[in-house]
Design a protein around this motif. Structure first.
Motif, PDB file in Angstrom:
ATOM      1  N   LEU A 247      45.308  29.893  30.016  1.00  0.00           N
ATOM      2  CA  LEU A 247      45.785  31.273  29.980  1.00  0.00           C
ATOM      3  C   LEU A 247      44.730  32.246  30.499  1.00  0.00           C
ATOM      4  N   LEU A 248      43.471  32.006  30.166  1.00  0.00           N
ATOM      5  CA  LEU A 248      42.398  32.855  30.676  1.00  0.00           C
ATOM      6  C   LEU A 248      42.312  32.761  32.194  1.00  0.00           C
ATOM      7  N   GLY A 249      42.333  31.523  32.718  1.00  0.00           N
ATOM      8  CA  GLY A 249      42.290  31.350  34.163  1.00  0.00           C
ATOM      9  C   GLY A 249      43.522  31.939  34.834  1.00  0.00           C
ATOM     10  N   GLY A 250      44.704  31.780  34.206  1.00  0.00           N
ATOM     11  CA  GLY A 250      45.919  32.320  34.804  1.00  0.00           C
ATOM     12  C   GLY A 250      45.924  33.833  34.865  1.00  0.00           C
ATOM     13  N   SER A 251      45.468  34.481  33.809  1.00  0.00           N
ATOM     14  CA  SER A 251      45.481  35.950  33.790  1.00  0.00           C
ATOM     15  C   SER A 251      44.519  36.529  34.821  1.00  0.00           C
ATOM     16  N   THR A 252      43.295  35.989  34.886  1.00  0.00           N
ATOM     17  CA  THR A 252      42.320  36.524  35.842  1.00  0.00           C
ATOM     18  C   THR A 252      42.715  36.196  37.284  1.00  0.00           C
ATOM     19  N   THR A 253      43.250  34.979  37.522  1.00  0.00           N
ATOM     20  CA  THR A 253      43.674  34.619  38.874  1.00  0.00           C
ATOM     21  C   THR A 253      44.810  35.506  39.349  1.00  0.00           C
ATOM     22  N   ALA A 254      45.809  35.721  38.491  1.00  0.00           N
ATOM     23  CA  ALA A 254      46.944  36.556  38.873  1.00  0.00           C
ATOM     24  C   ALA A 254      46.504  37.986  39.156  1.00  0.00           C
ATOM     25  N   LEU A 255      45.586  38.510  38.332  1.00  0.00           N
ATOM     26  CA  LEU A 255      45.123  39.885  38.540  1.00  0.00           C
ATOM     27  C   LEU A 255      44.394  40.030  39.872  1.00  0.00           C
ATOM     28  N   LEU A 256      43.457  39.119  40.158  1.00  0.00           N
ATOM     29  CA  LEU A 256      42.686  39.227  41.392  1.00  0.00           C
ATOM     30  C   LEU A 256      43.545  38.957  42.621  1.00  0.00           C
ATOM     31  N   LEU A 257      44.520  38.044  42.507  1.00  0.00           N
ATOM     32  CA  LEU A 257      45.439  37.814  43.624  1.00  0.00           C
ATOM     33  C   LEU A 257      46.276  39.070  43.891  1.00  0.00           C
ATOM     34  N   ALA A 258      46.722  39.730  42.837  1.00  0.00           N
ATOM     35  CA  ALA A 258      47.496  40.951  43.020  1.00  0.00           C
ATOM     36  C   ALA A 258      46.653  42.041  43.688  1.00  0.00           C
ATOM     37  N   LEU A 259      45.408  42.200  43.249  1.00  0.00           N
ATOM     38  CA  LEU A 259      44.524  43.190  43.872  1.00  0.00           C
ATOM     39  C   LEU A 259      44.247  42.844  45.326  1.00  0.00           C
ATOM     40  N   SER A 260      44.052  41.560  45.607  1.00  0.00           N
ATOM     41  CA  SER A 260      43.786  41.133  46.978  1.00  0.00           C
ATOM     42  C   SER A 260      45.009  41.336  47.865  1.00  0.00           C
ATOM     43  N   ALA A 261      46.186  41.030  47.317  1.00  0.00           N
ATOM     44  CA  ALA A 261      47.413  41.240  48.096  1.00  0.00           C
ATOM     45  C   ALA A 261      47.616  42.718  48.392  1.00  0.00           C
ATOM     46  N   ALA A 262      47.362  43.564  47.408  1.00  0.00           N
ATOM     47  CA  ALA A 262      47.482  45.001  47.640  1.00  0.00           C
ATOM     48  C   ALA A 262      46.433  45.506  48.620  1.00  0.00           C
ATOM     49  N   SER A 263      45.365  44.738  48.830  1.00  0.00           N
ATOM     50  CA  SER A 263      44.305  45.124  49.761  1.00  0.00           C
ATOM     51  C   SER A 263      44.551  44.612  51.174  1.00  0.00           C
ATOM     52  N   GLY A 264      45.637  43.886  51.409  1.00  0.00           N
ATOM     53  CA  GLY A 264      45.936  43.416  52.758  1.00  0.00           C
ATOM     54  C   GLY A 264      46.276  41.954  52.869  1.00  0.00           C
ATOM     55  N   LEU A 265      46.165  41.183  51.810  1.00  0.00           N
ATOM     56  CA  LEU A 265      46.568  39.786  51.857  1.00  0.00           C
ATOM     57  C   LEU A 265      48.081  39.735  52.093  1.00  0.00           C
ATOM     58  N   PRO A 266      48.553  38.951  53.080  1.00  0.00           N
ATOM     59  CA  PRO A 266      49.974  38.993  53.450  1.00  0.00           C
ATOM     60  C   PRO A 266      50.891  38.381  52.396  1.00  0.00           C
ATOM     61  N   ALA A 453      36.635  43.611  44.123  1.00  0.00           N
ATOM     62  CA  ALA A 453      38.022  43.737  44.565  1.00  0.00           C
ATOM     63  C   ALA A 453      38.510  45.186  44.585  1.00  0.00           C
ATOM     64  N   LEU A 454      38.161  45.975  43.577  1.00  0.00           N
ATOM     65  CA  LEU A 454      38.716  47.318  43.471  1.00  0.00           C
ATOM     66  C   LEU A 454      38.305  48.250  44.618  1.00  0.00           C
ATOM     67  N   PRO A 455      37.042  48.248  45.097  1.00  0.00           N
ATOM     68  CA  PRO A 455      36.710  49.124  46.225  1.00  0.00           C
ATOM     69  C   PRO A 455      37.502  48.794  47.489  1.00  0.00           C
ATOM     70  N   VAL A 456      37.695  47.503  47.759  1.00  0.00           N
ATOM     71  CA  VAL A 456      38.478  47.113  48.937  1.00  0.00           C
ATOM     72  C   VAL A 456      39.905  47.627  48.806  1.00  0.00           C
ATOM     73  N   LEU A 457      40.457  47.531  47.607  1.00  0.00           N
ATOM     74  CA  LEU A 457      41.808  48.038  47.367  1.00  0.00           C
ATOM     75  C   LEU A 457      41.865  49.548  47.585  1.00  0.00           C
ATOM     76  N   GLY A 458      40.893  50.290  47.070  1.00  0.00           N
ATOM     77  CA  GLY A 458      40.898  51.738  47.222  1.00  0.00           C
ATOM     78  C   GLY A 458      40.830  52.175  48.666  1.00  0.00           C
ATOM     79  N   VAL A 459      39.953  51.564  49.444  1.00  0.00           N
ATOM     80  CA  VAL A 459      39.834  51.921  50.856  1.00  0.00           C
ATOM     81  C   VAL A 459      41.106  51.563  51.620  1.00  0.00           C
ATOM     82  N   HIS A 460      41.704  50.399  51.291  1.00  0.00           N
ATOM     83  CA  HIS A 460      42.915  49.966  51.981  1.00  0.00           C
ATOM     84  C   HIS A 460      44.087  50.901  51.690  1.00  0.00           C
ATOM     85  N   LEU A 461      44.254  51.293  50.434  1.00  0.00           N
ATOM     86  CA  LEU A 461      45.370  52.167  50.075  1.00  0.00           C
ATOM     87  C   LEU A 461      45.206  53.562  50.664  1.00  0.00           C
ATOM     88  N   ALA A 462      43.974  54.046  50.785  1.00  0.00           N
ATOM     89  CA  ALA A 462      43.750  55.378  51.338  1.00  0.00           C
ATOM     90  C   ALA A 462      44.112  55.439  52.811  1.00  0.00           C
TER      91      ALA A 462
END
Length: 492
Positions: A247-266, A453-462
């Motif tokens: 559960l720990l691995g699943g929660s952190t993996t899902a969160l970082l994958l979501a942030l990465s996808a929002a940053s440009g991962l197709p 992950a968060l800075p890449v997401l912020g720059v991508h969304l801007a």
């Protein structure tokens, strides 16, 4: 079967230090130096990859959101494994696990240098993180239990300085290796350091297996609250909280994958939403599981000990603050037209100041200040420095002047984090030190992952329309987080 058991026992047996070393007055500082090798190697690996992203993008024809998983895969495995490996170390022996971490780390680094594809490289980084977790889960515990109480804060400061040195050398070393050799040497350079760590640890680290044996709890030397039976060690029944680990691995993996996808991962929008929902559900299930488990990997009894929960939160946010400028800084300096080589030198000021402040900065503060006061002072300095990073470019100042605010940020975090770690370890019973140290390192690794992950997401969304203004906005937000650090830290 008997021969296999004998071989396993020999491999896990911890050798004591030679008498000529153990009898020295400074023997505990030799052990701290060995722990610093692991701390240096772990942070060097975390920061050195930032300068090789462009080379990896060209080599593997991949986007930035995909290439950043060379860093995120390493951090993700660390977050998942630090706590369970800390518990395993209490049973097997901290020295044995620590030395094994050097071996795994060195072999995985060798494989990463030979990787022929991005997927292979990411997989090798994940294995590398297994070795890193074996080292980091024991580093704080080895220092806290092997150093006299009056020298603990200084020893933790030296360890933090080794981490800062690894962070400081990472960007400049990565740039030099890519420019004059190959990106592969960014990983191969770890191999000789790992070999030195194995040899030094074999001779300089004290035997720890005896501490894991069932003996009466030792009296606590450091000041702190007396904890109740909720954190008392239980007899080992051979069970392991596999559900909690998943559960720990699943929660952190899902969160970082979501942030990465929002940053440009197709990935489609529905997949991002599903990943965020999975992260929340796994986190809620993890809380429920840890409350019911016989031997939980996160030890709710320790987390609920007065002073531990806010201390873990401070460790997470502190390392988020440390890594955000390391990711955002090169973007900001590139937009200002500063050459890459000079940008690397400017960015290096931040971790270098962190290393110096963690080592000697505490001595510049009033002797009567408590660790809580040191935490608040460091948080205020970090916030002021990050606010300066956001304001100077807006005022039209030359880009090289950012070295000043970065110096203040590094110095503030160098005061904050060692004092905070000392408060956490003082609040944790001696017999649970390895698990507690693993939780501190897990919080640090999660903060590092979010800071990547968060800075890449912020720059991508801007988007390109805002350009450097999005970076300035992100730095301003991070400055607010730094000031808020002082709020959850209370007197124990």
């Amino acid at each position: 079967m008997n021969a296999a058991s004998t071989l396993t026992a020999r491999l896990l047996a911890e050798r004591p230090r030679p008498r000529g070393i153990a009898g020295r007055r400074y023997a505990h500082w030799l052990a701290v130096g060995t722990v610093c090798l692991g701390a240096f190697l772990g942070q060097l690996t975390a920061s050195v990859t930032a300068l090789v992203y462009p080379a990896l993008q060209r080599r593997f024809d991949a986007g930035f959101a995909a290439v950043e998983w060379v860093a995120l895969a390493y951090l993700l495995v660390l977050v998942a494994l630090l706590a369970p490996i800390g518990r395993l170390s209490d049973l097997v022996g901290r020295k044995t696990v620590y030395l094994g971490g050097f071996a795994v780390f060195g072999l995985a680094s060798l494989g990463a240098g030979f990787a022929g594809g991005l997927g292979t490289l990411v997989a090798c980084r994940a294995v590398q993180a297994v070795g890193g977790a074996m080292m980091q889960a024991n580093s704080v515990a080895l220092v806290a239990r092997g150093v006299p109480g009056h020298a603990m804060r200084r020893a933790l400061g030296v360890q933090a300085a080794a981490q800062g040195l690894g962070l400081a050398l990472g960007p400049s070393l990565g740039g030099l290796l890519v420019a004059h050799a190959s990106w592969r040497w960014v990983f191969w350079i770890n191999v000789p350091v790992a070999l030195v760590g194995i040899v030094a640890g074999w001779f300089l680290l004290p035997r720890t297996r005896v501490e894991a044996a069932p003996t009466p709890p030792r009296p606590r030397a450091a000041a702190g609250p007396v904890v109740g039976p909720t954190v008392a060690p239980e007899p080992d029944d051979g069970r392991f909280d596999l559900a909690g680990l998943l559960l720990l691995g699943g929660s952190t993996t899902a969160l970082l994958l979501a942030l990465s996808a929002a940053s440009g991962l197709p990935l489609p929008a529905w997949a991002v939403a599903a990943l965020l929902a999975a992260a929340v559900l796994c986190a809620l299930a993890l809380v429920r599981q840890e409350r019911r488990a016989t031997r939980p990997i996160l030890a709710p009894g320790l987390v609920n000990t007065p002073g531990v929960r806010p201390g873990l939160a401070v460790a997470l946010i502190g390392y988020l603050l440390l890594f955000c400028p390391l990711v955002l800084g090169p973007v900001l300096l590139a937009e200002a037209g500063l050459p890459t080589a000079r940008s690397g030198l400017v960015i290096t000021v931040l971790p270098a100041a962190f290393a110096v402040a963690a080592t000697v900065g505490g001595g510049l503060l009033p002797c009567g200040w408590s660790d809580v006061a040191r935490c608040r002072c460091g948080a205020a300095l970090a916030g002021a420095g990050l606010l300066g990073c956001a304001l100077l470019p807006a005022l039209g100042a030359p880009a090289v002047l950012l070295a000043g605010p970065l110096l203040v940020v590094g110095g503030g975090l160098g005061l904050l984090l060692p004092a905070n770690n000392a408060l956490v370890m003082q609040a944790i019973p001696a017999e649970c030190s390895a698990v507690g140290g693993g939780m501190v390192n897990m919080a640090r690794s999660l903060g590092t992952a979010l800071g990547t992950a968060l800075p890449v997401l912020g720059v991508h969304l801007a988007g390109p329309a805002l350009g450097g203004r999005s970076v300035l906005l992100a730095l301003a937000v991070v400055a607010g987080l730094a000031v808020a650090l002082a709020r959850p830290v209370r007197r124990r």
